[in-house]
Enzyme design. Structure first.
Site, PDB file in Angstrom:
ATOM      1  N   ASN A   1      -1.413  -2.717  15.791  1.00 53.26           N
ATOM      2  CA  ASN A   1      -1.468  -3.296  14.440  1.00 53.26           C
ATOM      3  C   ASN A   1      -0.373  -2.656  13.603  1.00 53.26           C
ATOM      4  O   ASN A   1      -0.333  -1.444  13.429  1.00 53.26           O
ATOM      5  CB  ASN A   1      -2.843  -2.990  13.835  1.00 53.26           C
ATOM      6  CG  ASN A   1      -2.909  -3.314  12.342  1.00 53.26           C
ATOM      7  OD1 ASN A   1      -2.178  -4.181  11.872  1.00 53.26           O
ATOM      8  ND2 ASN A   1      -3.791  -2.614  11.632  1.00 53.26           N
TER       9      ASN A   1
ATOM     10  N   GLY B   1      -3.785   1.454  15.372  1.00 51.28           N
ATOM     11  CA  GLY B   1      -4.900   0.567  15.652  1.00 51.28           C
ATOM     12  C   GLY B   1      -4.474  -0.377  16.765  1.00 51.28           C
ATOM     13  O   GLY B   1      -3.336  -0.831  16.793  1.00 51.28           O
TER      14      GLY B   1
ATOM     15  N   ARG C   1       3.290  14.813   6.188  1.00 51.36           N
ATOM     16  CA  ARG C   1       4.180  15.233   7.283  1.00 51.36           C
ATOM     17  C   ARG C   1       5.647  15.294   6.858  1.00 51.36           C
ATOM     18  O   ARG C   1       6.477  15.845   7.559  1.00 51.36           O
ATOM     19  CB  ARG C   1       4.023  14.282   8.480  1.00 51.36           C
ATOM     20  CG  ARG C   1       2.829  14.646   9.351  1.00 51.36           C
ATOM     21  CD  ARG C   1       2.690  13.704  10.520  1.00 51.36           C
ATOM     22  NE  ARG C   1       2.172  12.409  10.105  1.00 51.36           N
ATOM     23  CZ  ARG C   1       2.211  11.321  10.866  1.00 51.36           C
ATOM     24  NH1 ARG C   1       2.777  11.358  12.065  1.00 51.36           N
ATOM     25  NH2 ARG C   1       1.703  10.184  10.427  1.00 51.36           N
TER      26      ARG C   1
ATOM     27  N   ALA D   1      -0.666   4.548  -1.409  1.00 52.22           N
ATOM     28  CA  ALA D   1      -1.476   5.604  -2.028  1.00 52.22           C
ATOM     29  C   ALA D   1      -1.527   6.872  -1.184  1.00 52.22           C
ATOM     30  O   ALA D   1      -1.927   7.927  -1.659  1.00 52.22           O
ATOM     31  CB  ALA D   1      -2.897   5.089  -2.274  1.00 52.22           C
TER      32      ALA D   1
ATOM     33  N   GLU E   1      -9.305   1.143  15.595  1.00 50.02           N
ATOM     34  CA  GLU E   1      -8.505   2.327  15.246  1.00 50.02           C
ATOM     35  C   GLU E   1      -8.476   3.302  16.418  1.00 50.02           C
ATOM     36  O   GLU E   1      -9.460   3.440  17.149  1.00 50.02           O
ATOM     37  CB  GLU E   1      -9.093   2.997  14.005  1.00 50.02           C
ATOM     38  CG  GLU E   1      -8.879   2.204  12.741  1.00 50.02           C
ATOM     39  CD  GLU E   1      -7.421   1.819  12.554  1.00 50.02           C
ATOM     40  OE1 GLU E   1      -6.596   2.715  12.328  1.00 50.02           O
ATOM     41  OE2 GLU E   1      -7.094   0.621  12.670  1.00 50.02           O
TER      42      GLU E   1
ATOM     43  N   ASN F   1      42.494  19.049 -21.606  1.00 46.95           N
ATOM     44  CA  ASN F   1      41.683  18.219 -22.503  1.00 46.95           C
ATOM     45  C   ASN F   1      40.564  18.990 -23.188  1.00 46.95           C
ATOM     46  O   ASN F   1      39.925  18.493 -24.083  1.00 46.95           O
ATOM     47  CB  ASN F   1      41.091  17.035 -21.725  1.00 46.95           C
ATOM     48  CG  ASN F   1      40.241  17.475 -20.551  1.00 46.95           C
ATOM     49  OD1 ASN F   1      40.511  18.510 -19.932  1.00 46.95           O
ATOM     50  ND2 ASN F   1      39.218  16.721 -20.245  1.00 46.95           N
ATOM     51  N   TYR F   2      40.358  20.219 -22.763  1.00 54.50           N
ATOM     52  CA  TYR F   2      39.184  20.966 -23.242  1.00 54.50           C
ATOM     53  C   TYR F   2      39.656  22.227 -23.962  1.00 54.50           C
ATOM     54  O   TYR F   2      40.361  23.054 -23.380  1.00 54.50           O
ATOM     55  CB  TYR F   2      38.325  21.327 -22.022  1.00 54.50           C
ATOM     56  CG  TYR F   2      37.016  21.998 -22.327  1.00 54.50           C
ATOM     57  CD1 TYR F   2      36.158  21.487 -23.298  1.00 54.50           C
ATOM     58  CD2 TYR F   2      36.631  23.136 -21.628  1.00 54.50           C
ATOM     59  CE1 TYR F   2      34.938  22.102 -23.558  1.00 54.50           C
ATOM     60  CE2 TYR F   2      35.416  23.755 -21.887  1.00 54.50           C
ATOM     61  CZ  TYR F   2      34.571  23.234 -22.856  1.00 54.50           C
ATOM     62  OH  TYR F   2      33.369  23.845 -23.110  1.00 54.50           O
TER      63      TYR F   2
ATOM     64  N   THR G   1      -7.441   2.030   3.820  1.00 51.32           N
ATOM     65  CA  THR G   1      -6.599   0.877   3.486  1.00 51.32           C
ATOM     66  C   THR G   1      -7.427  -0.274   2.911  1.00 51.32           C
ATOM     67  O   THR G   1      -6.942  -1.038   2.076  1.00 51.32           O
ATOM     68  CB  THR G   1      -5.843   0.394   4.746  1.00 51.32           C
ATOM     69  OG1 THR G   1      -6.788   0.293   5.830  1.00 51.32           O
ATOM     70  CG2 THR G   1      -4.752   1.374   5.151  1.00 51.32           C
TER      71      THR G   1
ATOM     72  N   LEU H   1       0.841  -1.212   0.000  1.00 46.94           N
ATOM     73  CA  LEU H   1       0.000   0.000   0.000  1.00 46.94           C
ATOM     74  C   LEU H   1       0.870   1.253   0.000  1.00 46.94           C
ATOM     75  O   LEU H   1       1.753   1.406   0.842  1.00 46.94           O
ATOM     76  CB  LEU H   1      -0.909   0.016   1.235  1.00 46.94           C
ATOM     77  CG  LEU H   1      -1.805  -1.211   1.432  1.00 46.94           C
ATOM     78  CD1 LEU H   1      -2.812  -0.939   2.548  1.00 46.94           C
ATOM     79  CD2 LEU H   1      -2.518  -1.590   0.136  1.00 46.94           C
TER      80      LEU H   1
END
Ligand code: UD1
Ligand code: CA
Length: 502
Positions: free
Chosen positions: A187, A157, A21, A16, A172, A403-404, A87, A14
């Site tokens: 959870n 949760g 924050r 999305a 929750e 070189n340049y 969710t 998940l």
């Protein structure tokens, strides 16, 4: 089913959420720790359990995230979540997409174990996911949730258990009573589900809660009501379930990730003198008996071979350090350092630098796009770019490849066994044959044949008495007079130029 995807039916990651924050224009899951984006860590952990399908649910900054993931893991299925928040809705969208994929393949809807993880939990390991899946399948659970016991469970949760310890559901924080908020088992948001139970339960999940979201957590109660077994795997390692929501957490997770990486390398035979100031990306490879000195950062695809010593104060990105080489106080990117070669101190290796075995790039040197043969030495003060240097060549102090030309880059090709004088400038394109020499201050504008000495000298002119005449009253004039210099009519003498190497 091939052995590479013998694991669960699917992992759904998940990702999305907006991650506001972080206060960043970069989507949260593209922020990095340990040289990998947060989503990169999540995908790597998911891949270690070899799922048949891997789906990633996106919405916020969808295109940026999708193109990042397409580059990291082209087989991952990108699923768009619609405007329904939560969710539960995210997992529902992924299941629909996976079922559609399987219908297309005429395999029927997804069955077996579906794992759900988050895109912003970077320290979760494949080993813990495997343990979750093994428990889930061995106990024939409908849902197995990964939990941890925290001192401060605010925001999470909470795991609800019956008196006998059976998991009965998840509440929750915003919907919890005071008594439920006292529960410290949380959870993690990481679960193993039976696909059919998940599909069936999600159909009954509503948005009837404090946040008006479709909660995935409601599946636990629904699965139990339908007669399924719901259980938890409790981890003691809170870091593995911790998300990075702001930059303070990002730094803490980054430090812990590094602590774990450094410890793992020490356990496999690498000496790390100061673990606290040694930073090693997840993508770096080190051999046994490598020594890392304080304040060393190793990034990207860097590899260090056996017996090499790196540091102190060295930052290497995509650099290969050969066996027994030493790299001191060096900043390097995209370089290859041969076996027993030495680099530093105060050396800047830019992409395309290839230093041969036993070669040396010494103090205050910058190199870019240069191949240096075995045993050749560029010991002090200089720039070597767009060049090729043979074997056993000694480049004198302060040499520069010009070189340049202000428009294009040109190559300098220097043979083997060459000795160049101090302050030689190679005005590219130019070639020096094997065994060629140059004198101090030579400006090499034309090719030097093998074995030739190249000098480009204007004669030196001394103007006697110049200081006393032109800088009267200075300490220089006083000392010159004391040394016998006279302000008499200036005379000029010409001295033949030296021919030896500087
Ligand atoms: C969720 C859990 C909570 C758990 C916590 C752990 C639910 C209802 N709650 O909290 O029990 O303790 O995670 O961190 O599941 N996401 C989507 N689409 C959405 C919403 C979220 O893909 O519509 C993703 C987020 O990008 C993130 C993850 O799901 O990766 C968790 O979202 P977040 O809002 O942080 O978690 P909560 O819902 O607060
Ligand atoms: Ca969260």
């Amino acid at each position: 089913m091939s052995p590479e995807n013998s694991g669960p039916a699917a992992v759904i990651v998940l990702a999305a959420g907006a991650g506001t924050r972080m206060k960043s224009r970069t989507p949260k899951i593209l922020h990095e720790i340990g040289g990998r984006s947060l989503i990169g860590h999540a995908l790597a952990a998911a891949r270690t359990i070899a799922p048949r399908e891997l789906a990633l649910v996106v919405r916020h900054e969808r295109d940026l995230v999708a193109s990042h993931v397409a580059a990291l893991d082209p087989d991952a299925l990108i699923v768009d979540q619609d405007d329904v928040p939560g969710t539960g809705r995210a997992v529902e969208a992924a299941l629909e997409a996976l079922d559609a994929l399987d219908a297309f393949d005429s395999r029927g809807p997804l069955s077996g174990t579906v794992v759900v993880t988050y895109g912003d939990v970077p320290l979760l390991t494949g080993a813990l996911l495997a343990e979750l899946v093994a428990t889930h399948e061995a106990d024939a659970n409908a849902v197995t949730v990964l939990t941890a016991v925290l001192d401060d469970a605010t925001g999470y949760g909470r795991i609800l258990r019956a008196a006998d310890g059976t998991v009965t559901g998840i509440r929750e924080h915003k919907d919890a009573t005071e008594a439920e908020r006292a529960i410290r088992e949380i959870n993690s948001g990481i679960y193993a589900f039976d696909a059919a139970v998940l599909r069936g339960s999600l159909g009954h999940v509503t948005t009837d809660n404090a946040q008006g979201e479709k909660y995935l957590t409601d599946v636990l109660g629904l699965a139990r009501a339908a007669g399924g077994r719901v259980a938890a795997v409790v981890t003691e390692d809170r870091w593995q379930v911790e998300g990075a929501n702001d930059r303070v957490q990002l730094a803490a997770l980054g430090a812990e990730h590094n602590r774990r990486t450094v410890e793992a390398w020490m356990r496999s035979g690498v000496t790390v003198v100061d673990p606290a100031t040694t930073w090693i990306d997840a993508t770096v490879t080190l051999d046994e008996d490598v020594r890392l000195l304080p304040n060393t950062q190793l990034h990207g695809a860097t590899t260090v071979a056996r017996d090499a010593v790196v540091g102190p104060d060295t930052t290497l990105t995509d650099v290969h350090v050969g066996e027994g080489a030493t790299v001191v106080r060096t900043h390097g990117t995209g370089a290859t350092i041969g076996a027993k070669a030495s680099v530093g101190p105060f050396t800047y290796l830019r992409p395309g630098t290839v230093l041969g075995e036993t070669g040396k790039i010494g103090a205050f040197y910058e190199t870019k796009n240069v191949t240096i043969g075995r045993g050749s030495k560029l010991s002090h003060l200089g720039y070597a770019g767009d060049a090729e240097i043979g074997e056993d060549t000694n480049i004198g102090c302060g040499n520069i490849t010009a070189n340049y030309d202000g428009d294009k880059k040109h190559r300098t090709v220097i043979g083997s066994g060459v000795r160049t004088g101090s302050n030689t400038v190679f005005v590219a394109p130019v070639r020096l044959g094997d065994g060629a020499y140059s004198g101090a201050g030579a400006v090499i504008r034309h090719d030097v044949p093998a074995g030739a000495l190249a000098l480009s000298l204007a004669e030196q002119r001394n103007t006697e008495g110049w200081v006393i005449a032109k800088r009267p009253g200075t300490i220089s004039a006083a000392l010159a007079a004391a040394a016998g210099s006279k302000a008499a009519a200036p005379t000029t003498s010409h001295t033949p130029a030296p021919t030896e190497e500087g």
